[in-house]
Design a protein around this motif. Structure first.
Motif, PDB file in Angstrom:
ATOM      1  N   GLY A  60     -17.292  -0.075 -26.234  1.00 57.18           N
ATOM      2  CA  GLY A  60     -16.348  -0.996 -26.847  1.00 57.18           C
ATOM      3  C   GLY A  60     -15.495  -0.283 -27.877  1.00 57.18           C
ATOM      4  N   ARG A  61     -14.562  -0.999 -28.482  1.00 59.05           N
ATOM      5  CA  ARG A  61     -13.678  -0.407 -29.483  1.00 59.05           C
ATOM      6  C   ARG A  61     -13.755  -1.207 -30.775  1.00 59.05           C
ATOM      7  NH1 ARG A  61     -11.603   4.192 -29.148  1.00 59.05           N
ATOM      8  NH2 ARG A  61      -9.785   3.559 -30.326  1.00 59.05           N
ATOM      9  N   ASN A  62     -13.869  -0.484 -31.892  1.00 58.62           N
ATOM     10  CA  ASN A  62     -13.749  -1.086 -33.201  1.00 58.62           C
ATOM     11  C   ASN A  62     -12.291  -0.879 -33.614  1.00 58.62           C
ATOM     12  OD1 ASN A  62     -13.692  -1.773 -35.872  1.00 58.62           O
ATOM     13  ND2 ASN A  62     -15.679  -0.849 -36.336  1.00 58.62           N
ATOM     14  N   ILE A  63     -11.493  -1.921 -33.509  1.00 61.44           N
ATOM     15  CA  ILE A  63     -10.050  -1.806 -33.719  1.00 61.44           C
ATOM     16  C   ILE A  63      -9.714  -1.441 -35.160  1.00 61.44           C
ATOM     17  CG2 ILE A  63      -7.864  -3.062 -33.610  1.00 61.44           C
ATOM     18  CD1 ILE A  63      -9.116  -4.763 -31.389  1.00 61.44           C
ATOM     19  N   THR A  64     -10.464  -1.981 -36.125  1.00 60.01           N
ATOM     20  CA  THR A  64     -10.132  -1.727 -37.529  1.00 60.01           C
ATOM     21  C   THR A  64     -10.360  -0.271 -37.923  1.00 60.01           C
ATOM     22  OG1 THR A  64     -12.335  -2.419 -38.233  1.00 60.01           O
ATOM     23  CG2 THR A  64     -10.618  -4.088 -38.258  1.00 60.01           C
ATOM     24  N   LYS A  65     -11.399   0.375 -37.365  1.00 58.60           N
ATOM     25  CA  LYS A  65     -11.689   1.775 -37.697  1.00 58.60           C
ATOM     26  C   LYS A  65     -11.203   2.741 -36.615  1.00 58.60           C
ATOM     27  CE  LYS A  65     -15.756   0.685 -40.448  1.00 58.60           C
ATOM     28  NZ  LYS A  65     -17.190   0.901 -40.609  1.00 58.60           N
ATOM     29  N   ASN A  66     -10.701   2.186 -35.509  1.00 62.38           N
ATOM     30  CA  ASN A  66     -10.195   2.981 -34.391  1.00 62.38           C
ATOM     31  C   ASN A  66     -11.268   3.952 -33.868  1.00 62.38           C
ATOM     32  OD1 ASN A  66      -8.328   3.618 -32.451  1.00 62.38           O
ATOM     33  ND2 ASN A  66      -7.343   5.215 -33.684  1.00 62.38           N
ATOM     34  N   THR A  67     -12.456   3.415 -33.645  1.00 65.93           N
ATOM     35  CA  THR A  67     -13.563   4.218 -33.137  1.00 65.93           C
ATOM     36  C   THR A  67     -14.182   3.550 -31.907  1.00 65.93           C
ATOM     37  OG1 THR A  67     -15.137   3.082 -34.575  1.00 65.93           O
ATOM     38  CG2 THR A  67     -14.177   5.118 -35.407  1.00 65.93           C
ATOM     39  N   SER A  68     -14.913   4.346 -31.133  1.00 67.59           N
ATOM     40  CA  SER A  68     -15.636   3.821 -29.977  1.00 67.59           C
ATOM     41  C   SER A  68     -17.040   3.403 -30.409  1.00 67.59           C
ATOM     42  CB  SER A  68     -15.756   4.886 -28.891  1.00 67.59           C
ATOM     43  OG  SER A  68     -14.488   5.199 -28.382  1.00 67.59           O
ATOM     44  N   VAL A  69     -17.530   2.343 -29.797  1.00 61.52           N
ATOM     45  CA  VAL A  69     -18.857   1.835 -30.099  1.00 61.52           C
ATOM     46  C   VAL A  69     -19.601   1.641 -28.779  1.00 61.52           C
ATOM     47  CG1 VAL A  69     -20.151  -0.064 -31.130  1.00 61.52           C
ATOM     48  CG2 VAL A  69     -17.965   0.611 -32.112  1.00 61.52           C
ATOM     49  N   GLU A  70     -20.826   2.173 -28.708  1.00 64.20           N
ATOM     50  CA  GLU A  70     -21.644   1.981 -27.512  1.00 64.20           C
ATOM     51  C   GLU A  70     -22.342   0.628 -27.608  1.00 64.20           C
ATOM     52  OE1 GLU A  70     -22.230   3.558 -24.564  1.00 64.20           O
ATOM     53  OE2 GLU A  70     -20.511   4.765 -25.139  1.00 64.20           O
ATOM     54  N   ILE A  71     -22.154  -0.206 -26.608  1.00 65.39           N
ATOM     55  CA  ILE A  71     -22.818  -1.500 -26.542  1.00 65.39           C
ATOM     56  C   ILE A  71     -23.935  -1.371 -25.508  1.00 65.39           C
ATOM     57  CG2 ILE A  71     -22.557  -3.953 -26.039  1.00 65.39           C
ATOM     58  CD1 ILE A  71     -19.546  -3.562 -26.757  1.00 65.39           C
ATOM     59  N   PRO A  72     -25.201  -1.500 -25.929  1.00 69.25           N
ATOM     60  CA  PRO A  72     -26.312  -1.308 -24.986  1.00 69.25           C
ATOM     61  C   PRO A  72     -26.393  -2.445 -23.967  1.00 69.25           C
ATOM     62  CG  PRO A  72     -27.143  -2.045 -27.103  1.00 69.25           C
ATOM     63  CD  PRO A  72     -25.667  -1.834 -27.262  1.00 69.25           C
ATOM     64  N   GLU A  73     -27.106  -2.196 -22.865  1.00 62.87           N
ATOM     65  CA  GLU A  73     -27.295  -3.260 -21.894  1.00 62.87           C
ATOM     66  C   GLU A  73     -28.150  -4.358 -22.517  1.00 62.87           C
ATOM     67  OE1 GLU A  73     -31.138  -1.822 -19.314  1.00 62.87           O
ATOM     68  OE2 GLU A  73     -29.164  -1.176 -18.641  1.00 62.87           O
TER      69      GLU A  73
END
Length: 90
Positions: A60-73
């Protein structure tokens, strides 16, 4: 409609005390949650099915920090209304 309004309506229609109706509604909801947490679905004929849907892992994307985030199953609850229910709402 809130749970309290549901309890009041059922109590009025059936003549059963609100305390008894509330205990029944609470226990029904707890039973559905427990059954689903065990990995089973709940089927209520004429109403619908409470199912568990599996979501795969994704990025996923954290728009405010412009970083990628792993969303687990993970699993999520899903409600699928019956045909009768759908036709009533339409």
């Amino acid at each position: 409609m809130t749970k309290a309004e549901i309890v009041a309506r059922i109590s009025k229609k059936t003549g059963i005390e609100k305390v008894a109706v509330q205990a029944t509604v609470e226990e029904m909801m707890n039973t559905i949650k427990e059954t689903m947490s065990e990995g089973n679905q709940v089927y209520l004929r004429g109403f619908g099915t409470f199912e568990i849907k599996h979501r795969a892992a994704k990025t996923g994307r954290n728009i405010t920090k412009n970083t990628s985030v792993e969303i687990p199953e993970h699993n999520i609850p899903k409600f699928k209304p019956s045909k009768e229910f759908l036709n009533m709402v339409k």
